[in-house]
Scaffold this motif. Structure first.
Motif, short mmCIF file in Angstrom:
data_model
loop_
_atom_site.label_atom_id
_atom_site.label_comp_id
_atom_site.label_asym_id
_atom_site.label_seq_id
_atom_site.Cartn_x
_atom_site.Cartn_y
_atom_site.Cartn_z
N GLN A 186 71.90 -10.39 -130.74
CA GLN A 186 70.75 -10.98 -130.07
C GLN A 186 70.93 -11.03 -128.56
O GLN A 186 69.96 -11.20 -127.82
CB GLN A 186 70.49 -12.39 -130.61
CG GLN A 186 70.02 -12.39 -132.07
CD GLN A 186 69.90 -13.78 -132.65
OE1 GLN A 186 69.97 -14.76 -131.90
NE2 GLN A 186 69.71 -13.87 -133.96
N SER A 187 72.18 -10.86 -128.13
CA SER A 187 72.46 -10.89 -126.68
C SER A 187 72.14 -9.53 -126.07
O SER A 187 72.55 -8.48 -126.60
CB SER A 187 73.92 -11.26 -126.43
OG SER A 187 74.26 -11.05 -125.08
N GLU A 188 71.42 -9.51 -124.94
CA GLU A 188 71.08 -8.25 -124.29
C GLU A 188 72.15 -7.84 -123.28
O GLU A 188 72.19 -6.70 -122.84
CB GLU A 188 69.73 -8.38 -123.59
CG GLU A 188 68.58 -8.60 -124.55
CD GLU A 188 67.24 -8.66 -123.83
OE1 GLU A 188 67.26 -8.56 -122.57
OE2 GLU A 188 66.22 -8.83 -124.50
N GLU A 189 73.02 -8.77 -122.90
CA GLU A 189 74.02 -8.48 -121.88
C GLU A 189 75.26 -7.80 -122.46
O GLU A 189 75.77 -6.82 -121.92
CB GLU A 189 74.43 -9.78 -121.18
CG GLU A 189 73.29 -10.44 -120.43
CD GLU A 189 73.71 -11.76 -119.81
OE1 GLU A 189 74.90 -12.14 -119.99
OE2 GLU A 189 72.88 -12.40 -119.16
N LYS A 190 75.75 -8.31 -123.56
CA LYS A 190 76.98 -7.78 -124.14
C LYS A 190 76.74 -6.44 -124.83
O LYS A 190 75.77 -6.28 -125.57
CB LYS A 190 77.57 -8.76 -125.16
CG LYS A 190 78.18 -10.02 -124.55
CD LYS A 190 78.83 -10.85 -125.64
CE LYS A 190 79.50 -12.09 -125.08
NZ LYS A 190 80.15 -12.90 -126.14
N ARG A 191 77.67 -5.47 -124.59
CA ARG A 191 77.61 -4.17 -125.26
C ARG A 191 78.69 -4.03 -126.33
O ARG A 191 78.64 -3.14 -127.17
CB ARG A 191 77.77 -3.03 -124.25
CG ARG A 191 76.70 -2.97 -123.18
CD ARG A 191 75.32 -2.83 -123.77
NE ARG A 191 75.19 -1.63 -124.62
CZ ARG A 191 74.14 -1.40 -125.39
NH1 ARG A 191 73.14 -2.30 -125.46
NH2 ARG A 191 74.08 -0.29 -126.12
N SER A 192 79.69 -4.94 -126.28
CA SER A 192 80.76 -4.88 -127.30
C SER A 192 81.27 -6.28 -127.58
O SER A 192 81.18 -7.17 -126.74
CB SER A 192 81.91 -3.97 -126.84
OG SER A 192 82.53 -4.51 -125.69
N LEU A 193 81.84 -6.45 -128.77
CA LEU A 193 82.38 -7.73 -129.21
C LEU A 193 83.78 -7.50 -129.78
O LEU A 193 83.98 -6.65 -130.65
CB LEU A 193 81.48 -8.34 -130.30
CG LEU A 193 82.03 -9.58 -131.01
CD1 LEU A 193 82.13 -10.75 -130.02
CD2 LEU A 193 81.14 -9.95 -132.21
N GLU A 194 84.73 -8.25 -129.28
CA GLU A 194 86.11 -8.13 -129.75
C GLU A 194 86.43 -9.33 -130.64
O GLU A 194 86.41 -10.46 -130.19
CB GLU A 194 87.06 -8.09 -128.55
CG GLU A 194 88.51 -7.85 -128.92
CD GLU A 194 89.40 -7.68 -127.70
OE1 GLU A 194 90.42 -8.41 -127.62
OE2 GLU A 194 89.07 -6.85 -126.82
N LEU A 195 86.72 -9.05 -131.91
CA LEU A 195 87.05 -10.12 -132.85
C LEU A 195 88.53 -10.50 -132.74
O LEU A 195 89.35 -9.71 -132.27
CB LEU A 195 86.75 -9.67 -134.28
CG LEU A 195 85.29 -9.30 -134.60
CD1 LEU A 195 85.15 -8.87 -136.05
CD2 LEU A 195 84.36 -10.49 -134.31
N ASP A 196 88.85 -11.70 -133.19
CA ASP A 196 90.24 -12.15 -133.15
C ASP A 196 91.09 -11.32 -134.12
O ASP A 196 90.60 -10.77 -135.11
CB ASP A 196 90.32 -13.63 -133.54
CG ASP A 196 89.62 -14.52 -132.52
OD1 ASP A 196 89.55 -14.11 -131.35
OD2 ASP A 196 89.16 -15.62 -132.91
N SER A 197 92.38 -11.25 -133.84
CA SER A 197 93.31 -10.55 -134.73
C SER A 197 93.29 -11.21 -136.10
O SER A 197 93.16 -12.44 -136.22
CB SER A 197 94.72 -10.57 -134.17
OG SER A 197 94.79 -9.88 -132.94
N CYS A 198 93.42 -10.43 -137.14
CA CYS A 198 93.41 -10.95 -138.50
C CYS A 198 94.26 -10.05 -139.39
O CYS A 198 94.80 -9.04 -138.94
CB CYS A 198 91.99 -11.06 -139.04
SG CYS A 198 91.08 -9.49 -139.00
N THR A 199 94.34 -10.39 -140.66
CA THR A 199 95.17 -9.62 -141.58
C THR A 199 94.48 -8.31 -141.97
O THR A 199 93.27 -8.14 -141.78
CB THR A 199 95.46 -10.41 -142.87
OG1 THR A 199 94.23 -10.58 -143.59
CG2 THR A 199 96.06 -11.77 -142.54
N GLY A 200 95.26 -7.40 -142.53
CA GLY A 200 94.70 -6.13 -142.97
C GLY A 200 93.65 -6.33 -144.05
O GLY A 200 92.63 -5.63 -144.07
#
Length: 624
Positions: A186-200
């Motif tokens: 819904q954000s028009e500014e962001k082009r990418s999102l980095e998720l937190d590290s997690c398990t495989g």
């Protein structure tokens, strides 16, 4: 030219070009050790058969690492009558390509590491900057894993019509991820999102959920930080951009796979060239090269021979060449450093050699021994000098002998067998020599015995040669075969030792009935009392030329051993062995190309034939 991981790719074309232009190559390797169990004396017994030597080296030497590989390409310039060289010194290390790639285990030998360190060897370049490699089976498995992973990713779209079943303990986590993605979209500014590290497992759930919930409009990929932490990055894309990124990802993964194959590509190029490969005492070099960069060595010697000739159709060992007529009588020391010096003197004529433009030159006066590139370079010089000497014996003389000349064909595909008294080489293209050995005895005795005890036992039989097998057995060679039965008879009633003929020993070994003599504790206490008396006048002399020394055998290198000739009778340490004798396709594919390689070999040989060469003068003899 020094090649490490950081400059391997940009210099690979130079390596390929050198291989393509060369008349022949010289190679050499440096290893993390020689023997993981027996001493070098036991590993290279004077009465080994080729099969026994191969099995010993396969069992006790292949867990070490070949971590420096020297390659020197030689090309003859007819205009200036000189050889132009291109030398490469590769640092090699099996750095894992990914979590699913092989995690290689290897061993080190303290004496070998200490010796190389004393020569200025840079181990940091091996472990920090070594070029990775894969053998062909490892490469095949990784490519299959890659294709399977890609196939699963492509099939995810077909499965995306159904919602993913998420375990109860992961539902909260996935709901939080979906909430973040909804806000991101819904954000028009962001082009990418980095998720937190997690398990495989959590990453797998995210991929499956997003594939079902957002089949279009986003691109999902996993990235890895410098600290090896993996996390998911989501980007807003249209369909065209998504396909472009998928293609870029595919290309990058293919590139990484090729990088993982790494140094093996150099060995494949050498093998595919079909050209002559020269080495000095090169059996270990060949075995390690095939084992590390092609496939594990086969159990059977004949299979090893077939595999080797498929990979390297033409090999030549300069140590064997120097140990054979017409060189044998004029070369006293065949260790690489001493051989290089001797071939600068009369009657030999050192070749005119020059490094190609852009390649550093070696100065033989500085003796950079045990840098694999330098050892390969002087090995090539030794070959040229000896080959040209053969040419000088022709009428009229031939000043420059080609690597394709019939003059050197008798030395092809025969690898020197270190310290074997009557079988000088391993024949890759046919049956090995089978000497009678009717003058050889097999002796078993208590562990406390020394070489001097064996001398005492056989003192009435004149000059003998002793070759230790292990702490309780040895071969003893008598000067006269007719004395063998007399010696056997002396042991019939002996309690502390046993003697049998070589033929009996081989027969029992083949039948699997060879049993080591066991000694009770009381027997050990009585060893001195039961030692055999001298049977006649003592003929003990200083002509001992076997592998043992008077006194208990040493199992570690001594400080003064470095310059000893390896053919001498004294104990040879692991480090000395390194100092004096530094020693294609997967097999199904290799067999397919065997005919092609052998046909190439025949064509090359015919192209370089010398019609008036009296080859009989230079044949490697069938008996020694």
């Amino acid at each position: 030219m020094e090649i490490i991981r950081s400059n391997f790719k940009i210099n690979l074309h130079k390596v390929y070009q050198a291989i393509e232009e060369a008349d022949f190559f010289a190679i050499d390797g440096e290893f993390s050790g020689i023997s993981d169990g027996p001493s070098v004396t036991a590993l290279t017994s004077g009465f080994d058969t080729p099969e026994e030597r191969y099995q010993k080296l396969k069992k006790h030497s292949m867990d070490f690492l070949l971590f420096q590989f020297g390659l020197c390409a030689f090309k003859y310039d007819h205009t200036d009558s000189k050889h132009v060289t291109k030398s490469f010194n590769f640092y090699v290390f099996p750095k894992p390509f990914s979590r699913s790639s092989p995690d290689v285990k290897f061993v080190c030998q303290s004496s070998s590491i200490d010796f190389l360190a004393s020569q200025g060897f840079d181990f940091n370049k091996v472990f920090c900057s070594g070029i990775p490699y894969l053998n062909q089976e490892e490469e095949r498995q990784l490519r299959e894993q890659f294709d399977e992973k890609r196939s699963q990713a492509n099939g995810a779209g077909a499965l995306a019509k159904c919602p993913v079943t998420i375990p109860d303990d992961q539902k909260k986590f996935i709901d939080q991820v979906i909430e973040k993605i909804e806000d991101f979209l819904q954000s028009e500014e962001k082009r990418s999102l980095e998720l937190d590290s997690c398990t495989g497992f959590q990453r797998k759930l995210i991929y499956q959920t997003l594939s079902w919930k957002y089949p279009k409009g986003i691109h999902v990929e996993t990235l890895e930080t410098d600290k090896k932490e993996r996390h998911i990055v989501i980007s807003k894309v249209d369909e065209e951009e998504r396909k472009k990124r998928e293609q870029e990802k595919y290309t990058k993964e293919q590139e990484e796979l090729n990088d993982a194959v790494g140094f093996s590509r150099v060995i494949h190029a050498i093998a595919n060239s079909g050209k002559l490969v020269v080495g000095h005492n090169m059996l270990l070099d060949v075995m390690h090269t095939i084992h590390q960069f092609y496939c594990p060595l086969p159990a059977d010697l004949n299979e090893f021979k077939e595999m080797t000739t498929c990979v390297f159709p033409r090999l030549l060992d300069t140590k064997l060449m120097a140990s054979t007529q017409p060189f044998k009588d004029i070369i006293n020391n065949t260790s690489l450093a001493e051989l290089e010096k001797r071939l600068k003197e009369t009657p030999f004529d050192p070749p005119k050699v020059e490094s190609a433009e852009g390649f550093p030159s070696y100065d033989t006066a500085s003796e950079q021994l045990h840098e694999a590139g330098y050892d390969a370079y002087i090995t090539g010089l030794c070959f040229i000098s000896m080959a040209n000497y053969l040419g000088s014996l022709l009428s009229p003389p031939k000043t420059c002998v080609s690597a394709r000349s019939k003059l050197i064909e008798p030395f092809f595909n025969k690898l020197f067998l270190m310290r074997v008294m009557d079988i000088p080489y391993l024949n890759l293209e046919g049956p090995d020599l089978q000497p009678k050995r009717d003058h050889v005895l097999h002796v078993t005795f208590p562990k406390e015995w020394k070489t001097s005890d064996l001398y005492q036992l056989f003192s009435a039989f004149g000059n003998i040669q002793i070759s230790w097998i292990d702490d309780t057995s040895a071969f003893v060679s008598l000067s006269q075969p007719e004395q063998v039965q007399i010696a056997v008879n002396t042991s019939k009633y002996a309690e502390s030792y046993r003697i049998q003929t070589y033929a009996e020993y081989v027969g029992k070994k083949r039948e699997g009935k060879q049993v080591k003599r066991k000694w009770t504790e009381d027997s050990w206490k009585e060893v001195d009392r039961k030692r055999p008396q001298v049977l006649g006048p003592c003929y003990h002399t200083n002509s001992f030329t076997a592998t043992g020394m008077v006194g208990k055998r040493t199992l570690s290198p001594g400080p003064g051993e470095a310059g000893l000739e390896d053919r001498e009778s004294e104990e040879i340490s692991d480090s000395e062995l390194e100092q004096t004798d530094s020693c294609a396709d997967a097999l199904p594919e290799g067999r397919k190309k065997a005919k092609k390689l052998k046909r190439m070999k025949k064509e090359l040989s015919l192209a370089g034939s010398v019609s008036n060469s009296p080859a009989v003068l230079f044949e490697v003899p069938d008996t020694w």
